[in-house]
Scaffold this motif. Structure first.
Motif, PDB file in Angstrom:
ATOM      1  N   LEU A  70       0.838  -1.204   0.000  1.00  0.00           N
ATOM      2  CA  LEU A  70       0.000   0.000   0.000  1.00  0.00           C
ATOM      3  C   LEU A  70       0.872   1.253   0.000  1.00  0.00           C
ATOM      4  O   LEU A  70       0.592   2.220  -0.714  1.00  0.00           O
ATOM      5  N   GLU A  71       1.933   1.243   0.792  1.00  0.00           N
ATOM      6  CA  GLU A  71       2.797   2.426   0.865  1.00  0.00           C
ATOM      7  C   GLU A  71       3.632   2.612  -0.398  1.00  0.00           C
ATOM      8  O   GLU A  71       4.140   3.697  -0.647  1.00  0.00           O
ATOM      9  N   GLN A  72       3.758   1.562  -1.187  1.00  0.00           N
ATOM     10  CA  GLN A  72       4.452   1.697  -2.473  1.00  0.00           C
ATOM     11  C   GLN A  72       3.478   2.104  -3.574  1.00  0.00           C
ATOM     12  O   GLN A  72       3.855   2.205  -4.732  1.00  0.00           O
ATOM     13  N   GLY A  73       2.210   2.283  -3.216  1.00  0.00           N
ATOM     14  CA  GLY A  73       1.223   2.743  -4.190  1.00  0.00           C
ATOM     15  C   GLY A  73       0.538   1.637  -4.961  1.00  0.00           C
ATOM     16  O   GLY A  73      -0.141   1.901  -5.952  1.00  0.00           O
ATOM     17  N   THR A  75      -2.326  -0.969  -5.823  1.00  0.00           N
ATOM     18  CA  THR A  75      -3.770  -0.919  -5.583  1.00  0.00           C
ATOM     19  C   THR A  75      -4.242  -2.274  -5.071  1.00  0.00           C
ATOM     20  O   THR A  75      -3.560  -3.298  -5.238  1.00  0.00           O
TER      21      THR A  75
ATOM     22  N   SER B 145      -6.391   7.571  -6.384  1.00  0.00           N
ATOM     23  CA  SER B 145      -6.018   6.235  -6.855  1.00  0.00           C
ATOM     24  C   SER B 145      -6.673   5.992  -8.196  1.00  0.00           C
ATOM     25  O   SER B 145      -7.745   6.548  -8.489  1.00  0.00           O
ATOM     26  N   PHE B 194      -1.977   4.576   5.876  1.00  0.00           N
ATOM     27  CA  PHE B 194      -0.614   4.256   5.475  1.00  0.00           C
ATOM     28  C   PHE B 194      -0.007   5.446   4.750  1.00  0.00           C
ATOM     29  O   PHE B 194      -0.724   6.359   4.323  1.00  0.00           O
ATOM     30  N   LEU B 195       1.323   5.433   4.618  1.00  0.00           N
ATOM     31  CA  LEU B 195       2.029   6.555   4.013  1.00  0.00           C
ATOM     32  C   LEU B 195       1.967   6.462   2.489  1.00  0.00           C
ATOM     33  O   LEU B 195       1.725   5.386   1.932  1.00  0.00           O
ATOM     34  N   PRO B 196       2.209   7.582   1.815  1.00  0.00           N
ATOM     35  CA  PRO B 196       2.160   7.556   0.343  1.00  0.00           C
ATOM     36  C   PRO B 196       3.426   6.950  -0.242  1.00  0.00           C
ATOM     37  O   PRO B 196       4.457   6.882   0.435  1.00  0.00           O
ATOM     38  N   PRO B 197       3.355   6.544  -1.521  1.00  0.00           N
ATOM     39  CA  PRO B 197       4.565   6.040  -2.182  1.00  0.00           C
ATOM     40  C   PRO B 197       5.501   7.184  -2.540  1.00  0.00           C
ATOM     41  O   PRO B 197       5.150   8.356  -2.394  1.00  0.00           O
ATOM     42  N   ARG B 205       4.069   6.047 -12.830  1.00  0.00           N
ATOM     43  CA  ARG B 205       3.025   5.027 -12.954  1.00  0.00           C
ATOM     44  C   ARG B 205       1.673   5.650 -13.286  1.00  0.00           C
ATOM     45  O   ARG B 205       0.932   5.144 -14.130  1.00  0.00           O
TER      46      ARG B 205
END
Lengths: 110, 324
Positions: A70-73, A75, B145, B194-197, B205
């Motif tokens: 999740l923290e790596q983005g 989905t 998202s 949670f934290l962002p990427p 991406r």
């Protein structure tokens, strides 16, 4: 101890090698390098980590890699597809052993 | 009362108050020269996003009055800022917003307008959209998202499809096209505790996915951690995630972020004209310099070296790569 698994173990993972610190250091240095950006992105490595965590059914790893994905983005779609890849390979691995069954049965059968 | 976070949740064990944490690192958070005037024109919004630190929504009535708009424009005219950043709520819903943008745009080198896209897509926003295009106002659009389930969990049912449709319409107007002078930036906040990427990887991406799957182009993606205030804090508490999230933020404290924090160069004006160091202090009710003042009472932008009001929510802006 009431249960075999304790969620707080994950935060104290580093303590596991207290009595073999050199081996512990070697492992954690290696571990850190493995998940750094390389030919594969950190995000891709985390999805692979999640898939392996589900395969080995390690609750610590599932917690850790779910959060990291999740923290790596990643989905939920991607993470769910990763779980299906695990399922397909685990199921497929059983099914392909059906070939052994068939050969054996055919040899014994008229 | 929305807007002031109730102190019903204790700070997790082992997490120091943010001010004490700065002291322990031998750091102080002080202002630099003010570069950006951020104007929050109201808490009225067509959406009620679950991560909103201001608890904006359709039931809110607080919007900037014509008098306060005039005072803000006068301040911006007298004290040249490099950038003006208009936000909300949904600024599109504020009466007189098109005229306000037309007055502000010539006063700074770069003017930004924050949008949730759905409010801008309404027929009633047509005149505003013409003003934004004509004045080359940059759009900063929320898109958490590209997965419908996650975008809609944060912002509401059907939001992703409507957002994508509006992004295509903006592309047709020239927004997001290189050399058009019409910047279209996206903002992605995590859809949970949670934290962002990393920003660069996420931008690559988003660009690839939006182009491939939807034929949409944009300029830059900003990823920001959610700040545990307002509606987001209530969700954290109700879902049992508050302690873990605050601990996660504190564990990711990065002293190197302080130099680039946006509060150092920002003047944040609330819908009622009150001034703050940032939008989060506005949500927490922490006025700039510790004294409530309105924009027309300022002699000029705050001086470099002045101390910035801090709270535990500041851990969100200093985690990882920081909030710049």
């Amino acid at each position: 101890m009431d249960t075999y698994y304790d969620p707080s173990d994950l935060q104290q993972f580093g303590d596991v090698c207290k009595d073999a610190p050199e081996l512990g250091k070697a492992f954690f240095d290696y571990y850190g390098k493995i998940f750094a950006e390389g030919a594969l992105s950190g995000r891709e490595k985390c999805l692979m980590g999640l898939a392996v965590a589900l395969t080995v059914q390690c609750p610590y790893c599932i917690e850790s890699f779910t959060k990291q994905c999740l923290e790596q983005g990643s989905t939920l779609e991607e993470m769910t597809e990763a779980a299906h890849v695990v399922t397909a390979i685990r199921g497929g691995a059983s099914l392909v052993h059906g070939m052994q069954m068939r050969r054996m049965a055919e040899k014994l059968s008229m | 009362m929305p807007g002031s976070a109730a102190a019903c949740t204790v700070r997790p064990d082992g997490v120091a108050p943010f001010a004490r944490n700065l002291e322990a690192h031998g750091l102080a958070l002080v202002r630099d020269a003010a570069l950006t005037l951020q104007v929050n024109v109201g808490l009225l919004c067509n959406l009620a996003c679950r991560h909103c630190h201001l608890e904006a929504g359709p039931a809110r009535t607080e919007v900037m009055s014509p008098d306060t708009m005039r005072q803000v424009a006068e301040h911006a005219r007298t004290h040249a800022y490099a950038a003006i950043d208009v936000t909300g709520g949904a600024p599109e819903l504020v009466p007189g917003i098109a005229g306000f943008m037309a007055r502000l745009a010539p006063l700074a080198k770069r003017t930004m307008f924050r949008t949730n896209l759905l409010a801008l897509a309404r027929e009633e926003s047509r005149e505003l959209l013409e003003v934004l295009v004509e004045n080359q106002v940059a759009l900063v659009a929320s898109l958490p998202s590209l997965a419908a389930s996650q975008a809609e969990a944060q912002r509401g049912k059907g939001v992703l499809d409507h957002s994508l449709a509006m992004l295509r319409r903006l592309n047709d107007l020239g927004y997001g096209a290189e050399g058009s002078g019409l910047d279209l930036d996206l903002v992605s906040n995590p859809t949970g505790a949670f934290l962002p990427p990393g920003q660069e990887a996420a931008e690559r991406r988003f660009k690839a996915d939006l182009a491939r799957r939807h034929g949409i182009a944009f300029n830059r993606l900003y990823v920001f951690a959610n700040v545990p205030l307002g509606r987001y804090r209530k969700w954290l508490e109700a879902s049992g995630n508050y302690e873990g999230y605050v601990r996660r933020l504190a564990d990711a404290f990065n002293p190197c972020t302080l130099a680039g924090l946006m509060c150092r160069t920002l003047v944040s004006v609330g819908w009622d004209g009150q001034v703050y160091d940032c939008d989060f202090n506005q949500a927490e009710g922490l006025p700039m310099g510790g004294v409530p003042r309105r924009i027309h009472e300022l002699d000029g932008p705050p001086a470099a070296g002045a101390r910035i009001a801090v709270g535990d929510h500041c851990y969100a802006c200093t985690a990882g790569a920081g909030f710049t």
